[in-house]
Design a protein around this motif. Sequence first.
Motif, PDB file in Angstrom:
ATOM      1  N   VAL A 304       0.847  -1.190   0.000  1.00 46.65           N
ATOM      2  CA  VAL A 304       0.000   0.000   0.000  1.00 46.65           C
ATOM      3  C   VAL A 304       0.883   1.240   0.000  1.00 46.65           C
ATOM      4  CG1 VAL A 304      -1.803   1.271   1.212  1.00 46.65           C
ATOM      5  CG2 VAL A 304      -1.800  -1.236   1.246  1.00 46.65           C
ATOM      6  N   ASP A 305       0.706   2.092  -1.009  1.00 43.81           N
ATOM      7  CA  ASP A 305       1.390   3.388  -1.071  1.00 43.81           C
ATOM      8  C   ASP A 305       0.647   4.344  -0.149  1.00 43.81           C
ATOM      9  OD1 ASP A 305       2.106   6.075  -1.789  1.00 43.81           O
ATOM     10  OD2 ASP A 305       3.009   5.271  -3.613  1.00 43.81           O
ATOM     11  N   LEU A 306       1.310   4.785   0.928  1.00 38.84           N
ATOM     12  CA  LEU A 306       0.621   5.599   1.927  1.00 38.84           C
ATOM     13  C   LEU A 306       0.277   6.985   1.411  1.00 38.84           C
ATOM     14  CD1 LEU A 306       2.485   4.587   5.218  1.00 38.84           C
ATOM     15  CD2 LEU A 306       0.386   3.679   4.233  1.00 38.84           C
ATOM     16  N   GLY A 307       1.061   7.500   0.482  1.00 38.87           N
ATOM     17  CA  GLY A 307       0.728   8.795  -0.113  1.00 38.87           C
ATOM     18  C   GLY A 307      -0.599   8.732  -0.860  1.00 38.87           C
ATOM     19  N   LEU A 308      -0.771   7.686  -1.688  1.00 35.59           N
ATOM     20  CA  LEU A 308      -2.032   7.515  -2.408  1.00 35.59           C
ATOM     21  C   LEU A 308      -3.176   7.202  -1.448  1.00 35.59           C
ATOM     22  CD1 LEU A 308      -0.797   5.422  -5.486  1.00 35.59           C
ATOM     23  CD2 LEU A 308      -1.286   7.890  -5.366  1.00 35.59           C
ATOM     24  N   LEU A 309      -2.879   6.441  -0.394  1.00 35.45           N
ATOM     25  CA  LEU A 309      -3.921   6.109   0.586  1.00 35.45           C
ATOM     26  C   LEU A 309      -4.472   7.381   1.239  1.00 35.45           C
ATOM     27  CD1 LEU A 309      -5.380   3.810   2.227  1.00 35.45           C
ATOM     28  CD2 LEU A 309      -3.604   4.162   3.953  1.00 35.45           C
ATOM     29  N   LEU A 310      -3.584   8.307   1.633  1.00 33.24           N
ATOM     30  CA  LEU A 310      -4.055   9.538   2.271  1.00 33.24           C
ATOM     31  C   LEU A 310      -4.810  10.421   1.283  1.00 33.24           C
ATOM     32  CD1 LEU A 310      -1.270  10.610   4.811  1.00 33.24           C
ATOM     33  CD2 LEU A 310      -3.150   8.999   5.043  1.00 33.24           C
ATOM     34  N   GLU A 311      -4.446  10.354   0.002  1.00 32.13           N
ATOM     35  CA  GLU A 311      -5.207  11.089  -1.016  1.00 32.13           C
ATOM     36  C   GLU A 311      -6.647  10.574  -1.057  1.00 32.13           C
ATOM     37  OE1 GLU A 311      -4.623  13.589  -2.961  1.00 32.13           O
ATOM     38  OE2 GLU A 311      -2.462  13.912  -2.679  1.00 32.13           O
ATOM     39  N   ARG A 312      -6.816   9.262  -1.026  1.00 34.65           N
ATOM     40  CA  ARG A 312      -8.152   8.674  -1.059  1.00 34.65           C
ATOM     41  C   ARG A 312      -8.941   9.021   0.206  1.00 34.65           C
ATOM     42  NH1 ARG A 312      -7.740   2.433  -2.405  1.00 34.65           N
ATOM     43  NH2 ARG A 312     -10.018   2.707  -2.501  1.00 34.65           N
ATOM     44  N   VAL A 313      -8.247   8.998   1.344  1.00 37.77           N
ATOM     45  CA  VAL A 313      -8.907   9.365   2.604  1.00 37.77           C
ATOM     46  C   VAL A 313      -9.391  10.805   2.540  1.00 37.77           C
ATOM     47  CG1 VAL A 313      -8.523   9.781   5.071  1.00 37.77           C
ATOM     48  CG2 VAL A 313      -7.641   7.691   4.009  1.00 37.77           C
ATOM     49  N   SER A 314      -8.542  11.703   2.061  1.00 37.73           N
ATOM     50  CA  SER A 314      -8.894  13.119   1.970  1.00 37.73           C
ATOM     51  C   SER A 314     -10.070  13.341   1.018  1.00 37.73           C
ATOM     52  CB  SER A 314      -7.673  13.921   1.501  1.00 37.73           C
ATOM     53  OG  SER A 314      -7.992  15.280   1.365  1.00 37.73           O
ATOM     54  N   ASP A 315     -10.059  12.650  -0.147  1.00 37.02           N
ATOM     55  CA  ASP A 315     -11.139  12.825  -1.118  1.00 37.02           C
ATOM     56  C   ASP A 315     -12.479  12.410  -0.529  1.00 37.02           C
ATOM     57  OD1 ASP A 315      -9.285  13.703  -2.925  1.00 37.02           O
ATOM     58  OD2 ASP A 315      -9.087  11.778  -3.964  1.00 37.02           O
ATOM     59  N   ARG A 316     -12.517  11.336   0.258  1.00 37.45           N
ATOM     60  CA  ARG A 316     -13.781  10.853   0.804  1.00 37.45           C
ATOM     61  C   ARG A 316     -14.236  11.637   2.025  1.00 37.45           C
ATOM     62  NH1 ARG A 316     -11.555   7.152  -2.070  1.00 37.45           N
ATOM     63  NH2 ARG A 316     -12.670   5.338  -2.938  1.00 37.45           N
ATOM     64  N   ALA A 317     -13.290  12.160   2.798  1.00 43.14           N
ATOM     65  CA  ALA A 317     -13.663  12.887   4.016  1.00 43.14           C
ATOM     66  C   ALA A 317     -13.887  14.372   3.767  1.00 43.14           C
ATOM     67  CB  ALA A 317     -12.568  12.704   5.075  1.00 43.14           C
ATOM     68  N   LEU A 318     -13.419  14.889   2.632  1.00 41.32           N
ATOM     69  CA  LEU A 318     -13.494  16.338   2.394  1.00 41.32           C
ATOM     70  C   LEU A 318     -14.925  16.875   2.377  1.00 41.32           C
ATOM     71  CD1 LEU A 318     -11.728  18.791   1.916  1.00 41.32           C
ATOM     72  CD2 LEU A 318     -11.846  18.353  -0.556  1.00 41.32           C
ATOM     73  N   PRO A 319     -15.905  16.202   1.745  1.00 35.02           N
ATOM     74  CA  PRO A 319     -17.268  16.752   1.756  1.00 35.02           C
ATOM     75  C   PRO A 319     -17.824  16.942   3.169  1.00 35.02           C
ATOM     76  CG  PRO A 319     -17.074  15.057   0.084  1.00 35.02           C
ATOM     77  CD  PRO A 319     -15.817  15.020   0.881  1.00 35.02           C
ATOM     78  N   ILE A 320     -17.605  15.939   4.042  1.00 36.98           N
ATOM     79  CA  ILE A 320     -18.109  16.055   5.414  1.00 36.98           C
ATOM     80  C   ILE A 320     -17.364  17.151   6.163  1.00 36.98           C
ATOM     81  CG2 ILE A 320     -18.366  14.819   7.594  1.00 36.98           C
ATOM     82  CD1 ILE A 320     -18.652  12.259   6.026  1.00 36.98           C
ATOM     83  N   ALA A 321     -16.052  17.261   5.938  1.00 39.73           N
ATOM     84  CA  ALA A 321     -15.261  18.312   6.589  1.00 39.73           C
ATOM     85  C   ALA A 321     -15.746  19.691   6.139  1.00 39.73           C
ATOM     86  CB  ALA A 321     -13.781  18.129   6.273  1.00 39.73           C
ATOM     87  N   ASN A 322     -15.979  19.863   4.833  1.00 41.95           N
ATOM     88  CA  ASN A 322     -16.466  21.158   4.334  1.00 41.95           C
ATOM     89  C   ASN A 322     -17.832  21.486   4.908  1.00 41.95           C
ATOM     90  OD1 ASN A 322     -14.157  21.518   2.836  1.00 41.95           O
ATOM     91  ND2 ASN A 322     -15.024  20.671   0.938  1.00 41.95           N
ATOM     92  N   GLU A 323     -18.692  20.463   5.020  1.00 41.00           N
ATOM     93  CA  GLU A 323     -20.033  20.682   5.557  1.00 41.00           C
ATOM     94  C   GLU A 323     -19.975  21.213   6.977  1.00 41.00           C
ATOM     95  OE1 GLU A 323     -23.936  17.974   6.701  1.00 41.00           O
ATOM     96  OE2 GLU A 323     -22.522  17.255   5.186  1.00 41.00           O
ATOM     97  N   ARG A 324     -18.975  20.736   7.753  1.00 37.45           N
ATOM     98  CA  ARG A 324     -18.844  21.163   9.149  1.00 37.45           C
ATOM     99  C   ARG A 324     -17.896  22.344   9.313  1.00 37.45           C
ATOM    100  NH1 ARG A 324     -20.423  17.263  13.108  1.00 37.45           N
ATOM    101  NH2 ARG A 324     -21.342  15.400  12.151  1.00 37.45           N
ATOM    102  N   GLY A 325     -17.337  22.835   8.223  1.00 34.66           N
ATOM    103  CA  GLY A 325     -16.429  23.972   8.285  1.00 34.66           C
ATOM    104  C   GLY A 325     -15.073  23.628   8.852  1.00 34.66           C
ATOM    105  N   ILE A 326     -14.615  22.384   8.624  1.00 36.90           N
ATOM    106  CA  ILE A 326     -13.349  21.896   9.172  1.00 36.90           C
ATOM    107  C   ILE A 326     -12.308  21.869   8.050  1.00 36.90           C
ATOM    108  CG2 ILE A 326     -12.168  19.984  10.311  1.00 36.90           C
ATOM    109  CD1 ILE A 326     -14.266  21.378  12.037  1.00 36.90           C
ATOM    110  N   THR A 327     -11.124  22.379   8.357  1.00 38.92           N
ATOM    111  CA  THR A 327     -10.014  22.331   7.403  1.00 38.92           C
ATOM    112  C   THR A 327      -9.308  20.982   7.533  1.00 38.92           C
ATOM    113  OG1 THR A 327      -9.674  24.717   7.561  1.00 38.92           O
ATOM    114  CG2 THR A 327      -7.852  23.405   6.683  1.00 38.92           C
ATOM    115  N   LEU A 328      -9.195  20.258   6.419  1.00 43.54           N
ATOM    116  CA  LEU A 328      -8.569  18.932   6.423  1.00 43.54           C
ATOM    117  C   LEU A 328      -7.200  19.029   5.749  1.00 43.54           C
ATOM    118  CD1 LEU A 328      -8.801  15.906   7.035  1.00 43.54           C
ATOM    119  CD2 LEU A 328      -9.905  15.625   4.805  1.00 43.54           C
ATOM    120  N   ILE A 329      -6.143  18.721   6.505  1.00 49.60           N
ATOM    121  CA  ILE A 329      -4.767  18.804   6.006  1.00 49.60           C
ATOM    122  C   ILE A 329      -4.194  17.381   5.975  1.00 49.60           C
ATOM    123  CG2 ILE A 329      -2.472  19.772   6.395  1.00 49.60           C
ATOM    124  CD1 ILE A 329      -3.844  21.934   8.131  1.00 49.60           C
TER     125      ILE A 329
END
Length: 442
Positions: A304-329
Amino acid sequence: MKLQHQLNIAFTTLLVLIMGIASIVIYSLILDLLIEDERRQLEQSGEIIVNLMTDQYGSMNIQNFNEVLEQQDLQLFLYDRNQDAVLFSTMSEDIAEGFYRTNDFSDDTEALWEFGGSNFVTSRILFYPESLGLELILLTPMSDISAVQQDFIFLIAVVFLIGAAIAVAISYFLTNRLVTPLTRLKWQMKKIEKRQFDQIEEIDATGEIEEVGQSVYEMAQELQRYIHSQQAFFQNASHELKTPLMTIQGYAEGIKDGIFDENDKEKGLEVMVTEVSRLKSIINEMTLLAKLDSAPEVYDEVEVDLGLLLERVSDRALPIANERGITLIHHADEGLSIMADEEKLLQAMLNLVFNGVRHAHTTVRVEARRSGSAVQLRVEDDGEGVPADMAPHIFHRFVKGKNGETGLGLAIARAVVEQSGGTIQLGNSTLGGAEFVVSFRK
């Protein structure tokens, strides 16, 4: 037959065998030593006589020799090697002739003679000069040696019997010390069988038995914790499933009986759909957790490439983070990879990130970094953190924080990480909230 009796019988049998073999060897050695010692004594006595007679040889004839020999309290022959004849003997004429007939006097290599069914030890001493051909032959019956031997054997037997008694006593004491902890361990196992975990005690023993006893004690404690967690799981599961079912049942019966107007009916249907979705989510997560616990074959490990894994995590969590006004880094060091089930590790990381988004004030940070010989995944938030009383139980099933949903997300994350050979820990983030650290050894 009990183990203690088996050990005592085995030890006693071994002791008897060793003593039997030792007795045979000692018996043979004693006989040889006694014969050799008797020959030395005869030789010393004979040399004294020969020296005495040799010093006076020039002025003495054979008759003089006979007179000297008759004064000796010994069984002996004066033998003439040149004539192969016995010149004198301190024994009677019949006995002397019997010895001469049954034994070869000229054979000086024969150490034992036989006569009348008895054996005799011999010792031969030459007169000087050797050209005289005179030889003094001294004898001692083996019966005298056997008597000494029997006395010695008797003493050895007494020593052996005393030693055997002491050895058996020591054997009983040692086997008792060995078997008693095993017996206590057996009763502890019986308590485990009856689930009497509160009565389990540590075994007082040494060596490997102590290690086994400690392992059994720890196993009992772990079983107790497991059973309690299972009981808590079923209690919490029934509670979590019962609540939405009661809500659905209440609205369904109200709609059926016609006690709601159109607006309430629409609202009730929306609540029922929401609760059904919640039920589905709980059941799905319970099913996944059960598979993770009981079926290791569901893991499909790949690199598992961890860089690509975190990209996938960010893509899926970003809508919920934006909805709650949370900055995801998110950030990952270059070239980081591990062996794991990619989809399940993604699910675990999403659970950790969703948990952070629910509790954060403004920021959630996800990182993948090297740490010595390990690779670490960190999920941090700037929320209020985990209360101290909840921290020890945060990864247990149905343990929910203030904004928690099913209470299974962190339990699933831990199961995935541990099945992948990693560890997960809760700490305090530099952002001010909670920090989850997932570590994998390279």
